[in-house]
Design an enzyme around this catalytic site. Sequence first.
Site, short mmCIF file in Angstrom:
data_model
loop_
_atom_site.label_atom_id
_atom_site.label_comp_id
_atom_site.label_asym_id
_atom_site.label_seq_id
_atom_site.Cartn_x
_atom_site.Cartn_y
_atom_site.Cartn_z
CD GLU A 57 -2.62 1.07 2.72
OE1 GLU A 57 -3.73 1.63 2.77
OE2 GLU A 57 -2.09 0.50 3.69
CE LYS A 131 -7.30 0.95 4.41
NZ LYS A 131 -6.05 1.62 4.83
CB CYS A 168 -3.70 -1.79 5.10
SG CYS A 168 -2.60 -1.45 6.51
#
Length: 285
Positions: A57, A131, A168
């Site tokens: 990321e 995300k 993440c």
Amino acid sequence: MIVPRVYPFIVIQLINFMKVAVVQFKASTKKEDNLKKILSYISKAASKNATLCAFPEFMMFYTNSSQTSRQLANLAETINGNFITTIANAAKENHIQVVGSFYETSRKKDRVYDTSFVIDKSGKVISTYRKIHLYDALGFKESDKMASGSKISKPVNTSIGKIGMMICYDLRFPEMSRSLAVAGAEILIAPSAWVKGNMKEEHWITINKTRAIENGCYVIAPDQVGNIYCGRSLVVSPYGKILLDMKKKQGISFVDIDLNKVKQTRKVLPLLKNRRTDIYPTLKV
């Protein structure tokens, strides 16, 4: 009298190994410098016959706390911008698949999407994911600079298997990885920039192993190292074995993925099959 020869019956199990390259590096604040580094890693991965190269990321650039949301938004790009186009051309030239993330332009004022992508060997972007779980925890507030995505992207077919994309902080939410596994994902890839802190590395390792075990799938989690991030890029097998731990080093490492392991694990430990979705809704909150 001629006695016929008796040949033993030999069972040959096809081995479906695919080499994956995992990149762990410290991104600078300069987009151009990071892009040069990314292209070099893609070339190196291809030279070692890797089928796919996975990046962490925030590979586009590191944004520090002093950078304003407007400054970040001004540096963001669309999926057709120079950053992704250059990486896609490198994927095509090197005949390799690439997974990573970038800051994507958003319609919301002074906000960007944290978007992951999958590029195939022909240089085509075959999947993107924005995300959905922003890191608003432990003293951080990504929502000050980012807009959250609104859907989970369907797993996509690649030459290493069916990939489910996460980013993440998404790893902390088991509902997401389970949804991807039920939808057919054999491999979860989670580009990450896991922030250092009390017990954070322990959380990181435990969560990645758990997501692999509970879904009977591989987890590939390339991580940023340096700046405020802890490194420890991981690849975990469907049975929970850590196949790769890059510790604190910058660079590229390789691991073999065998989809037979997914099938075998899901057969002997049929967690997806044994779910009682008929009963779970009976719990009233």
